[in-house]
Design an enzyme around this catalytic site. Structure first.
Site, PDB file in Angstrom:
ATOM      1  CE  LYS A 280      -4.005  -1.716   2.576  1.00  0.00           C
ATOM      2  NZ  LYS A 280      -4.990  -1.504   1.507  1.00  0.00           N
ATOM      3  CG  ASP A 291      -7.649  -4.661   7.162  1.00  0.00           C
ATOM      4  OD1 ASP A 291      -8.838  -4.382   6.919  1.00  0.00           O
ATOM      5  OD2 ASP A 291      -6.906  -5.248   6.361  1.00  0.00           O
ATOM      6  NE  ARG A 354     -10.867  -9.502  -2.137  1.00  0.00           N
ATOM      7  CZ  ARG A 354     -11.121  -8.553  -3.039  1.00  0.00           C
ATOM      8  NH1 ARG A 354     -11.442  -8.876  -4.263  1.00  0.00           N
ATOM      9  NH2 ARG A 354     -11.066  -7.287  -2.711  1.00  0.00           N
TER      10      ARG A 354
HETATM   11  N1  BES Z   1      -8.140  -3.549   4.263  1.00  0.00           N
HETATM   12  C1  BES Z   1      -8.270  -3.158   2.913  1.00  0.00           C
HETATM   13  C2  BES Z   1      -9.548  -2.364   2.649  1.00  0.00           C
HETATM   14  C3  BES Z   1      -9.645  -1.009   3.306  1.00  0.00           C
HETATM   15  C4  BES Z   1      -9.128   0.099   2.659  1.00  0.00           C
HETATM   16  C5  BES Z   1     -10.312  -0.845   4.480  1.00  0.00           C
HETATM   17  C6  BES Z   1      -9.264   1.342   3.234  1.00  0.00           C
HETATM   18  C7  BES Z   1     -10.441   0.404   5.070  1.00  0.00           C
HETATM   19  C8  BES Z   1      -9.922   1.500   4.425  1.00  0.00           C
HETATM   20  C9  BES Z   1      -8.303  -4.370   1.991  1.00  0.00           C
HETATM   21  O1  BES Z   1      -7.548  -5.440   2.402  1.00  0.00           O
HETATM   22  C10 BES Z   1      -7.736  -3.931   0.687  1.00  0.00           C
HETATM   23  O2  BES Z   1      -6.587  -3.580   0.671  1.00  0.00           O
HETATM   24  N2  BES Z   1      -8.543  -3.947  -0.363  1.00  0.00           N
HETATM   25  C11 BES Z   1      -8.103  -3.540  -1.636  1.00  0.00           C
HETATM   26  C12 BES Z   1      -8.648  -4.493  -2.659  1.00  0.00           C
HETATM   27  C13 BES Z   1      -8.065  -4.331  -4.032  1.00  0.00           C
HETATM   28  C14 BES Z   1      -6.618  -4.718  -4.033  1.00  0.00           C
HETATM   29  C15 BES Z   1      -8.860  -5.171  -4.976  1.00  0.00           C
HETATM   30  C16 BES Z   1      -8.620  -2.130  -1.883  1.00  0.00           C
HETATM   31  O3  BES Z   1      -9.718  -1.812  -1.445  1.00  0.00           O
HETATM   32  O4  BES Z   1      -7.882  -1.337  -2.445  1.00  0.00           O
HETATM   33 ZN    ZN Z   2      -7.288  -5.610   4.438  1.00  0.00          ZN
HETATM   34 MN    MN Z   3      -5.513  -5.289   1.802  1.00  0.00          MN
END
Ligand code: BES
Ligand code: ZN
Ligand code: MN
Length: 508
Positions: A280, A291, A354
């Protein structure tokens, strides 16, 4: 904080602060005239001079040692009576808790009658004052070096006083009920505000074990070896980047109530989400300590259902990992075989929630549940879509979705539905395996849920809540300081307290 309900009395020992609500246009102040005649003069004068009009959150306080209820009396504006809704009362109660603090009042007395309007009964108002007073005064100060003369952060007691005896009936038990719920929310906030270096899978498993002992729950922890034996490779693959072992935490309550129904609740527990190799950006990455919110809501809810002695068989599952980049992390392109046998190409290691939920959802089959509800900070897309006003709700059983949505409306934890049409499943099909863990970049919240659907045991009604955006707040809120909110505990409490197979589209 001690919360109680009593009859308004002229001879009761004085509190520090007496709070009275006032709608716009209120003029006669009958109760104040009777009980607090000296303050009545002050209030009437202020109203006639338009120095106080009863606008929302407008405040008039007056300090005179001769007042009967408390040396300080506060009139708080509630706006137009016709517009005063449950949500308004929540806000007012939160603001009042802060005001009581700033007035340094330890004993607060609230004239509950003055906050009632159409659709807000004394019972509802008592519930809201109880919950919100506890939620709003919560602080997470554990890691702050204490200053000696820190003022107290919350009133010691809140007395809800009523004029009529009949209205008092049943309030005591409602207050006790609400206190239990609020305490579970605070417990969830405490665990969730812990940073990634303090809270990891083994630590959360310890917490769960402690809780199981205190609350008489059955507790199973699948550690590294057990997860390997069971082939829970979704959980294992995500945790490969961490030197800390993963855990699948399972808490079980009320097996003997299975005749009334069995519900599995499942929560995503990523104690920190770096994104893994698909790392990230660093901006706001510290928020990824939240998370683990889903898992913690599940753990706190399990403690609560035991406190509430619900007549239902409830199983809480919390797959818990750290999505890190050290050790021997999974790579984009890796193909893993999940617990239910399906193969997944990991296109993006940041879509990790997921993967761990999938194994936990499949494992629910062991408990033969009537329904499965999961909650997860699953997609940034959900946060972008809804902001911090509602979570996303999707699932395979419309009646259960409706039930949960209505419950959310009632307790102030909103859910808004997104569709889960088969067409959305196309883009998670993979070239080299059965599935891939990301879609085509569009409708990310829906495609993530479509992925989960592949792992829900066949024929079991299932609802998913995407709580990204709700799990923590980035600014102080009327009922929660910046940080973990404990979202989902009140929603679960409401749904599980009123459980009925009638809430399912096809009752068993
Ligand atoms: N934990 C994150 C989602 C998240 C993002 C929660 C911001 C709260 C605030 C999740 O694991 C994630 O990183 N999701 C990705 C999915 C993508 C790679 C398809 C996302 O949302 O960018
Ligand atoms: Zn996550
Ligand atoms: Mn993630």
């Amino acid at each position: 904080m001690k919360i109680s309900s009593t009859l308004l009395s002229r001879s009761a020992p004085k509190a520090d602060l007496f709070v009275v609500g006032c709608f716009k246009g209120d003029k006669d102040f009958k109760t104040i005239k009777k009980t607090e005649p000296a303050f009545y003069k002050v209030a009437a004068e202020a109203v006639s001079k338009k120095r106080f009009e009863g606008k929302t959150n407008e405040v008039l306080t007056s300090f005179q040692t001769t007042y009967r209820q408390a040396p300080e009396v506060m009139l708080v504006g509630l706006g137009e009576k016709k517009d005063f809704k449950v949500a308004s009362l929540r806000k007012t109660a939160g603001v009042l808790a802060g005001l009581a603090n700033s007035r340094k009042a330890l004993k607060v007395r609230v004239l509950l009658d003055s906050f009632l309007a159409e659709g807000i009964s004394a019972a509802q108002a008592a519930v809201i004052f109880t919950e919100t007073s506890l939620l709003a005064t919560y602080r997470f100060n554990k890691y702050k070096t204490k200053k000696k003369d820190d003022p107290p952060k919350a009133p010691e007691s809140v007395e809800l006083v009523l004029e009529k005896k009949e209205e008092l009936q049943g309030l005591r038990s409602l207050i006790v009920h609400s206190e239990k719920i609020a305490k579970a929310v605070l417990f969830a906030r405490d665990l969730n505000n812990e940073p990634g270096n303090m809270m990891n899978a083994p630590k959360l498993a310890e917490e769960a074990k402690k809780l199981a002992k205190d609350k008489n729950l059955k507790c199973q922890i699948f550690g590294l070896e057990e997860l390997k034996k069971k082939g829970m490779n979704g959980i294992l693959a995500v945790n490969r980047g961490s030197v800390t072992p993963p855990a699948l935490i399972i808490l079980e309550y009320g097996e003997h109530y299975a005749k009334n129904g069995t519900v599995c609740i499942v929560g995503k527990g990523v104690t920190f989400d770096t994104g893994g190799i698909s790392i990230k950006p660093s901006k706001s990455m510290e928020e990824m300590k939240y998370d683990k919110s889903g898992a913690i809501t599940v753990v706190a809810t399990m403690a609560l259902v035991s406190d509430l002695k619900l007549p239902l068989h409830i199983v809480g599952l919390a797959p818990t990992v750290e999505n890190n980049v050290a050790n021997d992390p999974q790579r984009p392109g890796d193909i893993i075989k999940m617990y239910n046998g399906k193969t997944v190409e990991v296109m993006n290691t940041d879509a990790e929630g997921r993967l761990i939920l999938a194994d936990a959802l499949s494992y629910c089959e062991e408990f033969k549940p009537d329904a499965i509800i999961d909650l997860a900070t699953l997609t940034g897309m959900c946060h972008h879509t809804f902001g911090d006003k509602t979570c996303g709700i999707l699932g395979t059983d419309q009646k259960l979705i409706d039930t949960i949505r209505d419950a959310g409306e009632k307790v102030g934890e909103r859910c808004w539905q997104l569709p889960l049409w088969d067409e959305y499943g196309e883009c998670i099909k993979s070239h080299h395996s059965d599935l891939q863990n990301v879609g085509d970049g569009y409708a990310g919240t829906i495609t993530a849920t479509m992925f989960l659907k592949e792992f829900v045991p066949a024929g079991i009604p299932w609802v998913h809540l995407d709580i990204a955006g709700m799990a923590n707040c980035s600014q102080n809120r009327f009922d929660c300081p910046k940080g973990a909110t404990g979202f989902g505990v009140r929603l679960f409490a409401e749904v599980l307290s009123n459980w009925s197979s009638e809430n399912l589209s096809k009752p068993k």
